[in-house]
Design an enzyme around this catalytic site. Structure first.
Site, short mmCIF file in Angstrom:
data_model
loop_
_atom_site.label_atom_id
_atom_site.label_comp_id
_atom_site.label_asym_id
_atom_site.label_seq_id
_atom_site.Cartn_x
_atom_site.Cartn_y
_atom_site.Cartn_z
N ASP A 82 24.11 -10.94 -10.03
CA ASP A 82 24.83 -12.23 -9.65
C ASP A 82 25.52 -13.00 -10.89
O ASP A 82 24.99 -12.80 -11.97
CB ASP A 82 23.76 -13.22 -8.96
CG ASP A 82 24.39 -14.09 -7.93
OD1 ASP A 82 25.64 -14.08 -7.77
OD2 ASP A 82 23.72 -15.34 -7.75
N HIS A 83 26.62 -13.57 -10.70
CA HIS A 83 27.29 -14.53 -11.47
C HIS A 83 26.95 -13.98 -12.98
O HIS A 83 26.11 -14.70 -13.49
CB HIS A 83 27.07 -15.75 -11.30
CG HIS A 83 27.32 -16.39 -10.24
ND1 HIS A 83 28.79 -16.68 -10.00
CD2 HIS A 83 26.82 -16.95 -9.19
CE1 HIS A 83 28.81 -17.20 -8.62
NE2 HIS A 83 27.62 -17.34 -8.05
N HIS A 178 26.42 -24.41 -5.25
CA HIS A 178 25.21 -23.87 -5.28
C HIS A 178 24.13 -24.99 -5.13
O HIS A 178 24.24 -26.15 -5.79
CB HIS A 178 24.74 -23.27 -6.64
CG HIS A 178 25.56 -21.87 -6.66
ND1 HIS A 178 26.49 -21.41 -7.74
CD2 HIS A 178 25.89 -20.89 -5.80
CE1 HIS A 178 26.80 -20.43 -7.41
NE2 HIS A 178 26.55 -20.13 -6.37
N GLY A 179 22.99 -24.94 -4.48
CA GLY A 179 22.02 -26.05 -4.50
C GLY A 179 21.72 -26.29 -2.95
O GLY A 179 22.34 -25.71 -2.24
N ASN A 228 25.10 -15.30 0.28
CA ASN A 228 23.92 -15.57 -0.78
C ASN A 228 23.08 -16.54 -0.60
O ASN A 228 23.61 -17.55 -0.09
CB ASN A 228 24.73 -16.07 -1.92
CG ASN A 228 25.61 -14.84 -2.54
OD1 ASN A 228 25.62 -13.66 -2.01
ND2 ASN A 228 26.16 -14.77 -3.63
N ILE A 229 21.84 -16.39 -0.72
CA ILE A 229 21.04 -17.36 -0.50
C ILE A 229 20.12 -17.36 -2.15
O ILE A 229 19.49 -16.25 -2.37
CB ILE A 229 19.80 -17.30 0.53
CG1 ILE A 229 20.72 -17.07 1.84
CG2 ILE A 229 18.69 -18.08 0.50
CD1 ILE A 229 21.10 -18.53 2.41
P1 13P Z 1 22.13 -21.20 -3.10
O1 13P Z 1 21.42 -21.56 -3.92
O2 13P Z 1 23.05 -22.67 -2.52
O3 13P Z 1 21.63 -20.80 -1.86
O4 13P Z 1 23.45 -20.39 -3.35
C1 13P Z 1 23.06 -19.04 -3.66
C2 13P Z 1 24.51 -18.31 -4.38
O5 13P Z 1 25.40 -18.26 -3.94
C3 13P Z 1 24.13 -17.41 -5.25
O6 13P Z 1 25.40 -16.90 -6.06
#
Ligand code: 13P
Length: 285
Positions: A82-83, A178-179, A228-229
């Site tokens: 991820d990212h 995010h969050g 995404n979670i």
């Molecule tokens: P959340 O933490 O809001 O679920 O987002 C997850 C996300 O997009 C990870 O890249």
């Protein structure tokens, strides 16, 4: 072999308009728990690792854990980074066997992001890996001023980036963050349709934690094939540990604590898999 290219998982979801849960794990317990949920529900799954988790555990330890745990399931699964703005870490993960990466050049100018993303796509092709791209940085909910959504770049900018880089999946800003949202987010769902119709590639939905079932099904129908979670897992993992210790004062028995946390994380993953419509979508490869 249950580990399959991320592209296979995403393509089928995009074609049939269901969402694949892409869940960020933080350690061995959470990785095993989300895999168990996918196995139980016969669902394809993308397991995501943040840069922080990869750095904390080490590329080789994390990959060995993944290979061993994935061997124990019979549903299609893939490992995603991820990212990641760090090109060296992308190289290390591709070499180790990650199935896909999100090159995060969102803090660069669009031109520099594009230039580097072209290189990442070329590199990933050598490994049969998928590349996700993004041009707008996703804010954290707590950093947002009031409830103002983070800014979006123009559709033309997004489409030009997708075309020039050849990314397989695109992660646009649509008012998501995010969050844990303080209030239900107002999402620019039309932007998903516009990107999907013009570019013909699946969209990755970021900031999934706290969106409603109706928002998920609307966005998935529009082409958000990867959902995404992350925060939901962190909350469930930590809160279940706290609840267990509160309910069992003085019981310092790690295996009992870990069982409670595993069950809680597995249930969280299963709830999302069901909500995204991917239960029962596993195929035999
Ligand atoms: P959340 O933490 O809001 O679920 O987002 C997850 C996300 O997009 C990870 O890249």
């Amino acid at each position: 072999m249950p580990i399959v290219p991320t592209q296979d998982i995403v393509d089928r979801a995009f074609e049939d308009r269901y969402g694949v849960a892409a869940i960020n794990v933080v350690n061995d317990l959470t990785m095993a728990a989300v895999l168990a949920a996918a196995q139980e529900l016969r669902a394809p799954l993308i397991v995501q690792t943040s840069v922080k988790t990869v750095e904390a555990m080490g590329v080789n330890v994390l990959y060995a854990l993944w290979a061993e745990l994935a061997e124990g399931v019979s549903v299609p699964v893939a490992l995603h980074l991820d990212h990641c703005p760090d090109r060296d870490l992308i190289t290390a993960c591709l070499e180790a066997g990650w199935n896909s990466v999100l090159f995060d050049g969102s803090k660069l100018s669009v031109e520099e992001n594009q230039r580097q993303c072209v290189e990442v796509v070329e590199q990933a092709r050598e490994y049969g890996a998928l590349v996700e791209g993004e041009i707008e940085p996703f804010a954290r909910v707590e950093d947002l001023a009031g409830d103002a959504p983070p800014p979006e770049l123009s559709l033309e900018t997004a489409l030009a980036f997708i075309e020039a880089t050849g990314v397989d999946v695109f992660a646009p800003a649509i008012g998501n963050a995010h969050g844990m949202y303080r209030a239900a987010p107002t999402l620019d769902n039309k932007r998903v349709t516009e990107i999907v119709e013009a570019a013909g590639i699946p969209v990755a939905l970021h900031g999934g934690t706290g969106m409603s079932a109706a928002q998920f099904s609307d966005l998935i129908a529009r082409g958000c094939a990867k959902v995404n979670i992350s925060t939901a897992l962190k909350i469930r993992f930590m809160a279940s540990g706290y609840d267990y210790m509160s309910a069992n004062p003085g019981k310092y028995d790690p295996p009992s604590l870990f069982r409670a946390q595993t069950k809680a994380v597995e249930e969280m993953a299963a709830e999302h898999i069901r909500m995204f419509g991917s239960a029962g979508k596993a195929w035999v490869s």
